[in-house]
Design a protein around this motif. Structure first.
Motif, PDB file in Angstrom:
ATOM      1  N   ALA A   1      33.653  23.417  38.483  1.00  0.00           N
ATOM      2  CA  ALA A   1      34.954  23.232  39.127  1.00  0.00           C
ATOM      3  C   ALA A   1      34.866  22.176  40.228  1.00  0.00           C
ATOM      4  CB  ALA A   1      35.459  24.559  39.694  1.00  0.00           C
TER       5      ALA A   1
ATOM      6  N   SER B   1      46.706  25.608  39.648  1.00  0.00           N
ATOM      7  CA  SER B   1      46.815  26.856  38.888  1.00  0.00           C
ATOM      8  C   SER B   1      48.258  27.159  38.522  1.00  0.00           C
ATOM      9  CB  SER B   1      46.205  28.006  39.695  1.00  0.00           C
ATOM     10  OG  SER B   1      46.966  28.272  40.869  1.00  0.00           O
TER      11      SER B   1
ATOM     12  N   ASN C   1      42.676  29.929  36.508  1.00  0.00           N
ATOM     13  CA  ASN C   1      41.641  28.895  36.474  1.00  0.00           C
ATOM     14  C   ASN C   1      42.216  27.622  35.850  1.00  0.00           C
ATOM     15  OD1 ASN C   1      39.769  30.796  37.430  1.00  0.00           O
ATOM     16  ND2 ASN C   1      39.269  31.464  35.334  1.00  0.00           N
TER      17      ASN C   1
END
Length: 501
Positions: free
Chosen positions: A342, A364, A443
């Motif tokens: 990430a 998100s 995510n």
């Protein structure tokens, strides 16, 4: 019985008797000049239609030589009227003398125009209607060519209109037309079309229906129901084992089933996380793919600080991707690998370290709200426009359904939010609290992170997905236009009640 000469034999005799004779009003005929030579006596003008017919009959029965002598003093020697389009034997008033040509070519350029006959000659038989006017010339070649092109253009326009109407009807009602006509497209690919590579994740407890959808989403099967329908039609009820399977795209349902039953296609110690999942949804997939107990993963995510994350939760930090681990990998190692991935995506998008949590929060929301990649950047712009200081008085709140649903754990696969979700006072509900929620709600992937940093240019303040199958989304600037789009979405939902509305 001898015929009577009484004028009462003809009902129009009185009318002809009362009409003046134009020849008698001609002063040259009534009083010839002193120097004029006395000519033969002019024939008597008929005073009735009966008399005209009798005179015509006498001329017709007279010998040919008497009418062709060329004597200008006799009516029979008068110039012959212009040729008619009918044959000479069908025109009793035009008898062709012996030795004369049956027809004469009219050559207006070679001879002076003959004086027009009077209407009186029509009654006496000395003229025809053709002598009183010129017939229209036939259309020229140029006019015929122009007319042909005009007709061709009209036909072209008509066929073009019919083709356009047919295309519109087909594109709008293709499915209904196929149902009525029995022209159903094959629901499955043909054998031999398989190509490329596709990864499919089977979770614990998955049955034929969810697996059929997963195969379609990965591009393996042609339609969402092809695999499930094949199982029902063939009466099969196989056992599916959790894990990530390597298949091909454009496979038949039978070939896909065979591949899922082959242990060689299962990737050991591998996990495939799709975009938009929460931490709670991701941990079971990690456990199934790696063989590590779920409890180990739940303990590993309890303290975000051990992974360098200054937040209360790892929500948004477990980057969605395909992972393969060594057999002795621990749950903490798996989580650290995903957090590091990430950070790679955040750095690639140019996100400052202090803004990572905020960008992940925006990304998100984009990941859960947008359907098509191009729309990711538009949704990002809507978020920015709504949060702009100029619009704070107008809106004051972001009002995203995805945040309201996340706040109370409402994740039933539908896009509509319940009244409870919209009114619940939790820190993620953007219908209740202004600004962004307190943290990410899922995510996000690379595209969503990039869109959060680079929103599209536009004035949009509203958006609604009007077709959940195609992902068609309408972006608008005013609330009135937004309500029109909402009605379009409701109409689609009424026609597709089982499509996630």
């Amino acid at each position: 019985m001898p015929q009577s000469s009484s004028s009462f034999d003809d009902p129009f005799a009185d009318l002809f008797d009362k009409l003046p004779d134009p020849r008698r009003r001609d002063p040259q005929r009534e009083s010839p000049g002193e120097g004029a030579a006395a000519g033969p006596t002019e024939p008597e003008v008929p005073v009735s239609r009966r008399a005209a017919r009798e005179a015509a009959a006498r001329r017709a029965s007279a010998p040919v030589d008497d009418r062709a002598t060329g004597d200008p003093a006799t009516p029979e020697a008068a110039p012959a009227p212009a040729p008619s389009s009918r044959p000479a034997d069908e025109r009793p008033h035009l008898r062709t003398p012996e030795g004369a040509p049956a027809s004469r070519r009219r050559d207006d350029d070679a001879r002076p125009a003959a004086p027009r006959e009077s209407l009186e000659d029509l009654f006496t038989g000395n003229g025809t209607t053709e002598d009183h006017g010129t017939t229209p010339p036939p259309p020229t070649r140029r006019r015929r060519r122009v007319g042909g092109w005009i007709a061709f253009g009209v036909v072209l326009v008509l066929f073009g209109g019919l083709a356009g109407a047919g295309l519109y009807v087909w594109s709008t009602y293709e499915e209904q037309i196929r149902d009525v006509m029995g022209w159903q497209e094959p629901a499955d690919y043909e054998p031999g079309m398989a190509t490329g590579e596709a990864l499919v994740t089977i979770s614990s407890g998955d049955t034929g229906g969810p697996i059929s959808q997963s195969l379609f989403d990965a591009g393996v099967t042609k339609t969402p129901d092809a695999f499930y329908d094949m199982l029902v039609d063939t009466g099969q009820n196989p056992t599916f084992y959790p894990g990530v399977y390597q298949l091909q795209q454009m496979m038949t349902s039978e070939a896909a089933l065979e591949a899922l039953q082959n242990p060689e296609n299962k990737l050991e110690n591998s996990a495939l996380l799709p975009e938009g999942l929460t931490v709670e949804q991701s941990l079971p997939l990690l456990a199934e793919g790696t063989g590590i107990p779920l409890e180990d993963f739940e303990a590993a995510v309890a303290d975000p600080s051990q992974y360098g994350v200054s937040a209360d939760s790892l929500e948004g930090w477990l980057f969605p991707a395909m992972y393969t681990f060594d057999p002795d990998t621990t749950a903490a190692d798996v989580v650290q690998t995903m957090v590091d991935r990430a950070i790679v995506s955040l750095d690639a998008a140019g996100v400052p370290e202090e803004d990572r949590e905020e960008i992940l929060t925006i990304a998100s929301i984009i990941q859960r709200e947008a359907r098509e990649e191009d729309d990711f950047y538009k949704v990002s712009r809507v978020i920015q426009n709504r949060l702009a200081p100029d619009n704070e008085e107008t809106f004051g709140r972001l009002e995203m359904d995805s945040t309201a649903q996340y706040g109370i754990g409402e994740d039933d696969g539908t896009v509509s939010s319940s009244e409870e979700a919209l009114t619940d006072d939790n820190p993620w509900n953007t219908y209740v609290h202004p600004g962004l929620p307190i943290g990410p709600i899922a995510n996000p992937g690379d595209v969503a992170i990039d869109a959060a940093m680079n929103p599209a240019d536009g004035p949009w303040l509203y958006f609604v997905t009007v077709n959940l199958d195609t992902g068609e989304t309408v972006f608008t600037n005013t609330y009135a236009d937004h309500l029109v789009a909402v009605e379009q979405w409701r109409d689609w939902c009424s026609e597709n009640p089982d499509s996630g509305c």
